[in-house]
Design a protein around this motif. Structure first.
Motif, PDB file in Angstrom:
ATOM      1  N   SER A  14       0.845  -1.190   0.000  1.00 39.26           N
ATOM      2  CA  SER A  14       0.000   0.000   0.000  1.00 39.26           C
ATOM      3  C   SER A  14       0.880   1.240   0.000  1.00 39.26           C
ATOM      4  N   LEU A  15       0.270   2.368  -0.287  1.00 40.20           N
ATOM      5  CA  LEU A  15       0.991   3.641  -0.304  1.00 40.20           C
ATOM      6  C   LEU A  15       0.992   4.249   1.092  1.00 40.20           C
ATOM      7  N   GLY A  16       2.123   4.843   1.449  1.00 36.99           N
ATOM      8  CA  GLY A  16       2.255   5.451   2.758  1.00 36.99           C
ATOM      9  C   GLY A  16       1.798   6.894   2.775  1.00 36.99           C
ATOM     10  N   VAL A  21       3.140  13.795  -0.457  1.00 35.78           N
ATOM     11  CA  VAL A  21       4.220  14.789  -0.393  1.00 35.78           C
ATOM     12  C   VAL A  21       5.195  14.586  -1.549  1.00 35.78           C
ATOM     13  N   TYR A  22       5.476  13.314  -1.825  1.00 32.61           N
ATOM     14  CA  TYR A  22       6.377  13.013  -2.948  1.00 32.61           C
ATOM     15  C   TYR A  22       5.782  13.502  -4.266  1.00 32.61           C
ATOM     16  N   VAL A  23       4.505  13.315  -4.471  1.00 29.24           N
ATOM     17  CA  VAL A  23       3.858  13.763  -5.708  1.00 29.24           C
ATOM     18  C   VAL A  23       3.968  15.278  -5.844  1.00 29.24           C
ATOM     19  N   LEU A  50      13.782   8.586  -9.541  1.00 29.14           N
ATOM     20  CA  LEU A  50      14.384   7.317  -9.095  1.00 29.14           C
ATOM     21  C   LEU A  50      14.142   7.030  -7.611  1.00 29.14           C
ATOM     22  N   MET A  51      13.792   8.050  -6.849  1.00 29.17           N
ATOM     23  CA  MET A  51      13.648   7.882  -5.395  1.00 29.17           C
ATOM     24  C   MET A  51      12.635   6.802  -5.014  1.00 29.17           C
ATOM     25  N   PRO A  52      11.454   6.701  -5.619  1.00 25.30           N
ATOM     26  CA  PRO A  52      10.505   5.659  -5.227  1.00 25.30           C
ATOM     27  C   PRO A  52      11.072   4.247  -5.413  1.00 25.30           C
ATOM     28  N   PHE A  53      11.828   4.028  -6.470  1.00 20.09           N
ATOM     29  CA  PHE A  53      12.390   2.699  -6.698  1.00 20.09           C
ATOM     30  C   PHE A  53      13.413   2.339  -5.615  1.00 20.09           C
ATOM     31  N   VAL A  54      14.217   3.342  -5.224  1.00 22.25           N
ATOM     32  CA  VAL A  54      15.196   3.106  -4.157  1.00 22.25           C
ATOM     33  C   VAL A  54      14.485   2.801  -2.836  1.00 22.25           C
ATOM     34  N   MET A  55      13.446   3.597  -2.530  1.00 18.42           N
ATOM     35  CA  MET A  55      12.715   3.394  -1.280  1.00 18.42           C
ATOM     36  C   MET A  55      11.999   2.039  -1.269  1.00 18.42           C
ATOM     37  N   LEU A  56      11.485   1.617  -2.422  1.00 18.67           N
ATOM     38  CA  LEU A  56      10.801   0.330  -2.495  1.00 18.67           C
ATOM     39  C   LEU A  56      11.788  -0.815  -2.262  1.00 18.67           C
ATOM     40  N   ILE A  57      12.981  -0.692  -2.831  1.00 15.83           N
ATOM     41  CA  ILE A  57      14.006  -1.726  -2.607  1.00 15.83           C
ATOM     42  C   ILE A  57      14.409  -1.765  -1.133  1.00 15.83           C
ATOM     43  N   TYR A  58      14.537  -0.603  -0.504  1.00 14.72           N
ATOM     44  CA  TYR A  58      14.915  -0.522   0.908  1.00 14.72           C
ATOM     45  C   TYR A  58      13.842  -1.189   1.784  1.00 14.72           C
ATOM     46  N   ALA A  59      12.594  -0.857   1.508  1.00 13.52           N
ATOM     47  CA  ALA A  59      11.506  -1.448   2.302  1.00 13.52           C
ATOM     48  C   ALA A  59      11.418  -2.956   2.098  1.00 13.52           C
ATOM     49  N   VAL A 150       3.257  -7.089  10.895  1.00 12.89           N
ATOM     50  CA  VAL A 150       4.159  -5.946  10.991  1.00 12.89           C
ATOM     51  C   VAL A 150       4.101  -5.182   9.671  1.00 12.89           C
ATOM     52  N   TYR A 151       4.071  -3.852   9.747  1.00 11.58           N
ATOM     53  CA  TYR A 151       4.011  -2.979   8.579  1.00 11.58           C
ATOM     54  C   TYR A 151       5.297  -2.148   8.546  1.00 11.58           C
ATOM     55  N   VAL A 152       6.078  -2.311   7.510  1.00 11.85           N
ATOM     56  CA  VAL A 152       7.375  -1.642   7.390  1.00 11.85           C
ATOM     57  C   VAL A 152       7.282  -0.550   6.326  1.00 11.85           C
ATOM     58  N   TYR A 153       7.748   0.650   6.686  1.00 13.01           N
ATOM     59  CA  TYR A 153       7.764   1.793   5.770  1.00 13.01           C
ATOM     60  C   TYR A 153       9.208   2.070   5.347  1.00 13.01           C
ATOM     61  N   ASP A 154       9.335   2.672   4.201  1.00 14.43           N
ATOM     62  CA  ASP A 154      10.661   3.149   3.788  1.00 14.43           C
ATOM     63  C   ASP A 154      10.962   4.437   4.549  1.00 14.43           C
ATOM     64  N   PRO A 155      12.205   4.939   4.511  1.00 17.24           N
ATOM     65  CA  PRO A 155      12.549   6.148   5.285  1.00 17.24           C
ATOM     66  C   PRO A 155      11.696   7.364   4.953  1.00 17.24           C
ATOM     67  N   LEU A 156      11.178   7.472   3.747  1.00 16.22           N
ATOM     68  CA  LEU A 156      10.339   8.614   3.381  1.00 16.22           C
ATOM     69  C   LEU A 156       8.840   8.306   3.518  1.00 16.22           C
ATOM     70  N   ARG A 157       8.517   7.081   3.931  1.00 16.73           N
ATOM     71  CA  ARG A 157       7.125   6.651   4.129  1.00 16.73           C
ATOM     72  C   ARG A 157       6.293   6.779   2.856  1.00 16.73           C
ATOM     73  N   ILE A 158       6.928   6.476   1.745  1.00 18.05           N
ATOM     74  CA  ILE A 158       6.201   6.489   0.471  1.00 18.05           C
ATOM     75  C   ILE A 158       5.422   5.198   0.296  1.00 18.05           C
ATOM     76  N   PHE A 159       6.024   4.077   0.708  1.00 15.84           N
ATOM     77  CA  PHE A 159       5.395   2.764   0.559  1.00 15.84           C
ATOM     78  C   PHE A 159       5.295   2.080   1.924  1.00 15.84           C
ATOM     79  N   CYS A 160       4.353   1.138   1.983  1.00 17.25           N
ATOM     80  CA  CYS A 160       4.174   0.327   3.195  1.00 17.25           C
ATOM     81  C   CYS A 160       4.004  -1.124   2.773  1.00 17.25           C
TER      82      CYS A 160
END
Length: 536
Positions: A14-16, A21-23, A50-59, A150-160
């Protein structure tokens, strides 16, 4: 750490909250790039893309790194004892997890039930968070304490990303096993348990096979041997040393299944009872020319038994009388008809007399006891738990006393944990009871529609059983249900043990009067109603 109630169940991806804010930043980056046409703005725009792809990989890396460790898979305690539980959440990766939400199932402060909570936390690399507490459970039951997801977010909370864990510590809270020295109000009735008095015979205790004798029950005929020897043979049974006692426990919720507000269900005295469809009188007539006086009497009894409607029975009797060619049989039919009419009239008079209690008729009960079953609002929250707890403790006491009296006890209740929908255990010793005690003591609630009077239909064939219904919901509208349940199985003795916490009702005096009226109505159907209490 911030705690809050768990939100609605979410999907695996899901989207965080950071996505809007990112949009906004992405739109702003496009505008500035087009306006300034600077290499720096172009680089900034590509970073945003590119930031969303990096955050998705991190999450994706970190959401698999959280593990839950439960100290004990199972804990058993008696209610009102201190119960300690703990579990740990550990980050097994080298990456920090700045935003994680854990779905917990933990007991409420009052120890009545477990609730779902969402807890936000941060975990350092190889770090852990330990959750421990001590609670006192007020009621018996099975409680799930642990982590559901457990719900894990990326550092920018774009994805969950959601990970289902279902790591629980099962806590079994048992009721007390009381063995009173003095006979409590919910003890078995004052019937003798001398082994020389036989009130029940189990069909599984055949000890010999002999020739049929007049008076033997047709149920005991051994049909295979009878066919082989061309004469009737019967099983001879060895009688029990005690009674066959069935204890039916009512764990059904006192609230209707669709009542989510916790309000006390409205009793159905103010609702008109549905008229039962009357079965037509169908007499299995043999050849009319062969009818005798004995045949006529048999058919008269069958007609009276198959129809409770006076007009239908009279019409059937009249038709049969005209079909009889034997004058003696016709006269006998007329005498039987007159006797049946007199008996019906007497029964109707008794019914009118019995319906008058405190100078009122059944129609007056609707108004008189309209609020006799209203529960104080502050108690509606845990009324189901209290009633199930009381029913279990009373049933335990009854079972132990019946075993002590050398009676064979069968304990039955509706149980959603088994495919059959109910549990039934036969016990003759305390050891037998200990084997099923934990399962019975932690039985879950049954739907409100699972009426305890349906349980007798599930028992095996047994002669002259003793029925004991332990319930917290017995009223004027259920009298006939209990009577029918006992009559269908030919119960020798039927008792309804009612657990009624009188102090929780809006009007205790009216509730007491209502129970007294119920007791008289049960007594008219040869059922003993006992009101009980348990020590807190």
């Amino acid at each position: 750490m911030k705690s809050k109630k768990k939100r609605k169940e979410r999907r695996t991806f899901s989207l965080g909250s950071g996505f809007p804010v990112y949009v906004i930043f992405l739109i702003a980056g496009v505008i500035f790039t087009q306006a300034l046409r600077s290499p720096i703005t172009v680089v900034f725009l590509w970073l945003l893309i590119l930031m969303p792809f990096v955050m998705l990989i991190y999450a994706s890396i970190t959401y698999r790194a959280i593990d839950v460790f439960v100290e004990a898979d199972e804990t058993t305690a008696v209610k009102f004892e201190n119960v300690k539980y703990d579990f740990r959440l550990r980050n097994t990766s080298v990456f920090p997890i700045p935003f994680a939400e854990v779905g917990l199932s933990v007991p409420e402060a009052d120890g009545i039930r477990c609730v779902e909570q969402g807890v936000f936390m941060s975990l350092m690399p190889k770090g852990e968070y330990k959750f421990e507490s001590t609670i006192v459970f007020r009621y018996r039951g099975q409680f799930h304490v642990g982590v559901s997801a457990v719900y894990v977010y990326d550092p920018l909370r774009i994805f969950c990303l959601k990970r289902r864990l279902d790591a629980y510590n099962e806590i079994y809270v048992l009721p007390r096993k009381n063995q009173p020295t003095e006979k409590p109000p919910y003890a078995p009735s004052d019937l003798t348990t001398d082994s020389s008095i036989i009130t029940g015979i189990e069909s599984s205790e055949a000890s010999n096979i002999r020739d049929y004798l007049p008076g033997d029950s047709l149920k005991h005929i051994h049909w295979k041997l009878s066919s082989k020897h061309e004469e009737l043979m019967v099983n001879e049974y060895r009688p029990n040393s005690g009674k066959n006692v069935y204890v039916f426990c009512d764990f059904a919720s006192i609230y209707p299944d669709d009542d989510v507000s916790g309000r006390k269900k409205q009793k159905s005295e103010n609702k008109p009872k549905k008229q039962k469809k009357k079965r037509p009188v169908r007499l299995k007539l043999e050849k009319k020319s062969a009818l005798t006086l004995q045949n006529a009497e048999g058919f008269m009894e069958e007609a009276a038994r198959m129809s409770s409607d006076r007009a239908e029975a009279a019409a059937a009797l009249e038709k049969l009388r005209h079909e009889l060619k034997d004058e003696a049989a016709a006269d006998a039919a007329e005498e039987i008809e007159n006797a049946a009419e007199n008996e019906m009239a007497a029964a109707a008079a008794d019914g009118v007399k019995a319906s008058r209690v405190y100078g009122e008729t059944l129609e007056d009960y609707t108004e008189r006891f309209a609020h006799a079953n209203d529960i104080l609002p502050r108690y509606a929250y845990d009324m189901d738990y209290l009633c199930a707890d009381g029913v279990s403790e009373i049933a335990i006491s009854i079972v132990m006393q019946e075993i002590e009296a050398n009676n064979t006890v069968t304990l039955m209740w509706f149980d959603g944990r088994v495919d059959a929908g109910f549990s039934s255990y036969k016990m003759k010793t305390y050891t037998d009871f200990e084997l099923v005690f934990k399962r019975f003591a932690t039985a879950p609630f049954a739907p409100h529609s699972n009426c305890v009077t349906r349980l007798p239909d599930l028992i095996e064939d047994v002669q002259n059983p003793t029925f004991r219904f332990v319930t917290s919901d017995a009223g004027l509208e259920t009298v006939q249900e209990f009577a029918d349940a006992a009559n269908r199985m030919g119960a020798d003795t039927t008792e309804v043990i009612l657990y009624s916490p009188i102090e929780r009702y809006v009007n205790p005096e009216l509730r007491r009067e209502y129970i007294d009226v119920c007791r008289e109505r049960f007594a008219e159907n040869k059922i003993i109603l006992k009101e009980t209490e348990i020590s807190s």
